[in-house]
Design an enzyme around this catalytic site. Structure first.
Site, PDB file in Angstrom:
ATOM      1  N   ASP A 264       0.817  -1.218   0.000  1.00 56.99           N
ATOM      2  CA  ASP A 264       0.000   0.000   0.000  1.00 56.99           C
ATOM      3  C   ASP A 264       0.849   1.266   0.000  1.00 56.99           C
ATOM      4  OD1 ASP A 264      -2.278  -1.667   0.191  1.00 56.99           O
ATOM      5  OD2 ASP A 264      -1.981  -1.800   2.350  1.00 56.99           O
ATOM      6  N   GLU A 265       1.988   1.223  -0.653  1.00 53.85           N
ATOM      7  CA  GLU A 265       2.891   2.385  -0.662  1.00 53.85           C
ATOM      8  C   GLU A 265       2.516   3.416  -1.725  1.00 53.85           C
ATOM      9  OE1 GLU A 265       3.993  -0.756  -1.157  1.00 53.85           O
ATOM     10  OE2 GLU A 265       5.376  -1.303   0.448  1.00 53.85           O
TER      11      GLU A 265
ATOM     12  N   LYS B 201       2.113   2.252  -5.100  1.00 51.55           N
ATOM     13  CA  LYS B 201       2.795   1.742  -6.296  1.00 51.55           C
ATOM     14  C   LYS B 201       1.995   2.028  -7.556  1.00 51.55           C
ATOM     15  CE  LYS B 201       2.996  -2.413  -4.460  1.00 51.55           C
ATOM     16  NZ  LYS B 201       2.594  -2.148  -3.075  1.00 51.55           N
TER      17      LYS B 201
ATOM     18  N   GLY C 140      -4.376  -4.456  -4.957  1.00 47.64           N
ATOM     19  CA  GLY C 140      -5.438  -3.589  -5.470  1.00 47.64           C
ATOM     20  C   GLY C 140      -4.968  -2.163  -5.506  1.00 47.64           C
ATOM     21  N   HIS C 141      -5.232  -1.494  -6.605  1.00 50.81           N
ATOM     22  CA  HIS C 141      -4.976  -0.062  -6.602  1.00 50.81           C
ATOM     23  C   HIS C 141      -5.986   0.656  -7.478  1.00 50.81           C
ATOM     24  CE1 HIS C 141      -1.858  -1.626  -9.517  1.00 50.81           C
ATOM     25  NE2 HIS C 141      -2.710  -1.003 -10.283  1.00 50.81           N
TER      26      HIS C 141
ATOM     27  N   ARG D 253       3.008 -29.347  -5.592  1.00 55.39           N
ATOM     28  CA  ARG D 253       2.897 -29.905  -6.949  1.00 55.39           C
ATOM     29  C   ARG D 253       1.563 -30.574  -7.227  1.00 55.39           C
ATOM     30  NH1 ARG D 253       8.598 -32.632  -6.239  1.00 55.39           N
ATOM     31  NH2 ARG D 253       7.610 -32.825  -4.211  1.00 55.39           N
TER      32      ARG D 253
ATOM     33  N   GLN E 154       2.057  -6.015  -3.209  1.00 56.21           N
ATOM     34  CA  GLN E 154       2.409  -6.077  -1.775  1.00 56.21           C
ATOM     35  C   GLN E 154       3.739  -5.336  -1.531  1.00 56.21           C
ATOM     36  OE1 GLN E 154       1.400  -9.498  -3.163  1.00 56.21           O
ATOM     37  NE2 GLN E 154      -0.586  -8.579  -2.914  1.00 56.21           N
TER      38      GLN E 154
HETATM   39  P1  IMP Z   1      -2.700 -12.828   1.667  1.00 52.45           P
HETATM   40  O1  IMP Z   1      -1.785 -12.263   0.643  1.00 52.45           O
HETATM   41  O2  IMP Z   1      -4.151 -12.603   1.357  1.00 52.45           O
HETATM   42  O3  IMP Z   1      -2.401 -14.263   1.979  1.00 52.45           O
HETATM   43  O4  IMP Z   1      -2.453 -12.031   3.050  1.00 52.45           O
HETATM   44  C1  IMP Z   1      -1.241 -12.158   3.775  1.00 52.45           C
HETATM   45  C2  IMP Z   1      -0.823 -10.831   4.398  1.00 52.45           C
HETATM   46  O5  IMP Z   1      -0.468  -9.916   3.371  1.00 52.45           O
HETATM   47  C3  IMP Z   1      -1.936 -10.139   5.188  1.00 52.45           C
HETATM   48  O6  IMP Z   1      -1.358  -9.449   6.284  1.00 52.45           O
HETATM   49  C4  IMP Z   1      -2.506  -9.136   4.203  1.00 52.45           C
HETATM   50  O7  IMP Z   1      -3.137  -8.052   4.840  1.00 52.45           O
HETATM   51  C5  IMP Z   1      -1.239  -8.732   3.482  1.00 52.45           C
HETATM   52  N1  IMP Z   1      -1.498  -8.238   2.113  1.00 52.45           N
HETATM   53  C6  IMP Z   1      -1.815  -8.967   1.027  1.00 52.45           C
HETATM   54  N2  IMP Z   1      -1.956  -8.182  -0.050  1.00 52.45           N
HETATM   55  C7  IMP Z   1      -1.702  -6.925   0.358  1.00 52.45           C
HETATM   56  C8  IMP Z   1      -1.653  -5.669  -0.303  1.00 52.45           C
HETATM   57  O8  IMP Z   1      -1.863  -5.541  -1.514  1.00 52.45           O
HETATM   58  N3  IMP Z   1      -1.333  -4.605   0.467  1.00 52.45           N
HETATM   59  C9  IMP Z   1      -1.056  -4.709   1.794  1.00 52.45           C
HETATM   60  N4  IMP Z   1      -1.086  -5.865   2.454  1.00 52.45           N
HETATM   61  C10 IMP Z   1      -1.406  -6.968   1.739  1.00 52.45           C
END
Ligand code: IMP
Length: 428
Positions: free
Chosen positions: A13-14, A16, A40-41, A142, A223
């Site tokens: 969430d920087e 990007k 998501g953005h 796998r 992420q």
């Molecule tokens: P997952 O990717 O749904 O398995 O979530 C694992 C961790 O990554 C959790 O703490 C989520 O909140 C975090 N996370 C996953 N996608 C994002 C993102 O796009 N932005 C911020 N945190 C994320």
């Protein structure tokens, strides 16, 4: 500039999406190499505000070929909804390429993601519950289903049979959830496949050919570094390599082509989901409320409120090393304009020891107390600044402090949400 990787230098969430959008005019290809619709953005194009989760934002530009590469996990239902939304809004998706080697998120992955979080209770990871972890789990075990498997009815059926023989007992006996039949999954997924088929491409070869022809590629990381499965705050991470190394394994492009790695960091820091966060400001404190409300810190994918904290220079320095950052973009600098003074964490203290780098041991990081330096705020509106020299002295000093500590040049600075509100300092 054959290939540039853009990565999150914090916990995601920087901002990007905004920076990708800004620099994408220099590239002919924009590639997602890991993750799925957990990302998501929001992108603003032609005056329209669109939320994208899976398809690279380059889809909005006619000169860009967007690619979803092998390292990603794809929920076909979400993909098709995104394609339909874009077409409805007048953006052609014909150029989109999807790797046949990308893994497919199945309904049982989503079920298991939710059920496992529920079982963990107060120890939950705080996942997006989109099935990301269970899908990557199957990839490593796998027994995953790939996009290419959906192209052959017999192969797909056989693979679903194998997968369900394992998943159904887990769903019903461990979690008390509904089992799936091979037919119901096949019926649903064959319908998706017919629509996805035209987009499927050998993306590794396709991208290498593009590079050989002198084209430029932007790898768009999702992420952030601290959520990387290997280099993040495990187990409170996502299940893929979101750091720059993931661009190579997740796309099939060799590393000799990558000559620039741009890390994106907010001028403060946020995190969604559970896990250690040394510079977190308790929600009841005024500073936290300011960051939350001025920074509009609510997730695009899940709508969750983000945890907010002061800029952590130790983390960004770590991200600079893990990713070999050549450049940094600092986003949301304007959100700090209302603060009299701004704290920056430059080290941690734990059990009498001082750490100037991210401690490898999880329990040390969990108990890390931030060591702050306090810098003067600028207390004026900077959203109209368009060059570094337009910024007040205190804001320039803040950027210089970040740059010195990370050992990486700050090339872009965002001072507002729109594309124009970005200072191109050393970015060409
Ligand atoms: P997952 O990717 O749904 O398995 O979530 C694992 C961790 O990554 C959790 O703490 C989520 O909140 C975090 N996370 C996953 N996608 C994002 C993102 O796009 N932005 C911020 N945190 C994320």
């Amino acid at each position: 500039m054959p290939a540039t990787v853009l990565v999150g230098a914090q916990w995601g969430d920087e901002g990007k999406g905004k920076i990708t959008d800004l620099i994408s005019s220099n590239f002919e290809y924009v590639v997602r190499y890991q993750g799925g619709n957990n990302a998501g953005h929001t992108v603003i194009a032609d005056g329209k505000k669109l939320a994208l989760h899976l398809i690279p934002s380059g889809i909005m530009y006619d000169h860009i070929t967007p690619v979803i590469a092998n390292g990603t996990v794809i929920d076909p239902k979400v993909l098709l909804e995104e394609i339909d939304m874009l077409e409805r809004e007048g953006f052609s998706t014909k150029r989109l390429k999807i790797s046949g080697n990308a893994h497919v998120i199945m309904p049982y992955h989503r079920d298991l993601d939710g059920a496992s979080e529920h079982r963990l209770g107060k120890n939950e990871i705080g996942t997006t519950r989109r099935g990301i972890g269970p899908c990557y789990q199957d990839k490593s075990a796998r027994i995953g289903i790939r996009i290419q498997d959906m192209l052959d009815e017999n192969i797909f059926r056989q693979k679903i049979e194998v997968a369900l023989a394992e998943k159904n007992p887990i769903l019903s006996k461990i979690y008390g959830l509904k089992e799936y039949t091979v037919d119901e999954i096949c019926d649903e997924y064959f319908a998706y496949c017919e629509r996805i088929r035209p987009y499927i491409e050998e993306t590794g070869q396709f991208l290498n050919e593009a590079l050989n022809e002198g084209k430029n590629i932007l790898f768009e990381g999702a992420q952030g570094t601290l959520l990387d499965i290997d280099h993040g705050t495990y187990p409170f991470v996502t299940s893929s390599n979101c750091s720059a190394g993931g661009a190579v394994t997740g796309s099939g492009v060799g590393m000799k082509h990558i000559d620039r790695v741009l890390g994106i960091a907010k001028a403060y820091i946020t995190r969604v989901g559970s896990g250690p966060f040394p510079t977190e400001i308790p929600l009841e404190e005024e500073a936290s409320q300011k960051l939350l409300n001025i920074g509009k810190e609510f997730g695009v994918t899940t709508g969750r409120q983000r945890r907010c904290g002061w800029y952590d220079a130790v983390i960004v320095k770590y991200a600079a090393e893990v990713n070999s950052l050549t450049d940094l973009a600092i986003t949301k600098l304007d959100v700090l304009s209302e603060f009299d003074t701004i704290k920056v964490c430059t080290a941690y203290k734990c059990e009498g020891k001082t750490y100037t780098t991210v401690p490898e041991h999880q329990s040390v990081f969990h108990h890390a107390e931030p060591v702050y330096e306090e810098l003067p705020g600028w207390k004026c509106d900077i959203t109209g600044c368009r060059t570094f020299y337009d910024l007040p002295r205190e804001a320039k000093d803040y950027i210089d402090f970040i740059e010195d500590h990370a050992g990486v040049r700050v090339s872009l600075i965002a001072v507002g949400p729109s594309r124009e509100q970005t200072i191109l300092r050393r970015w060409k």
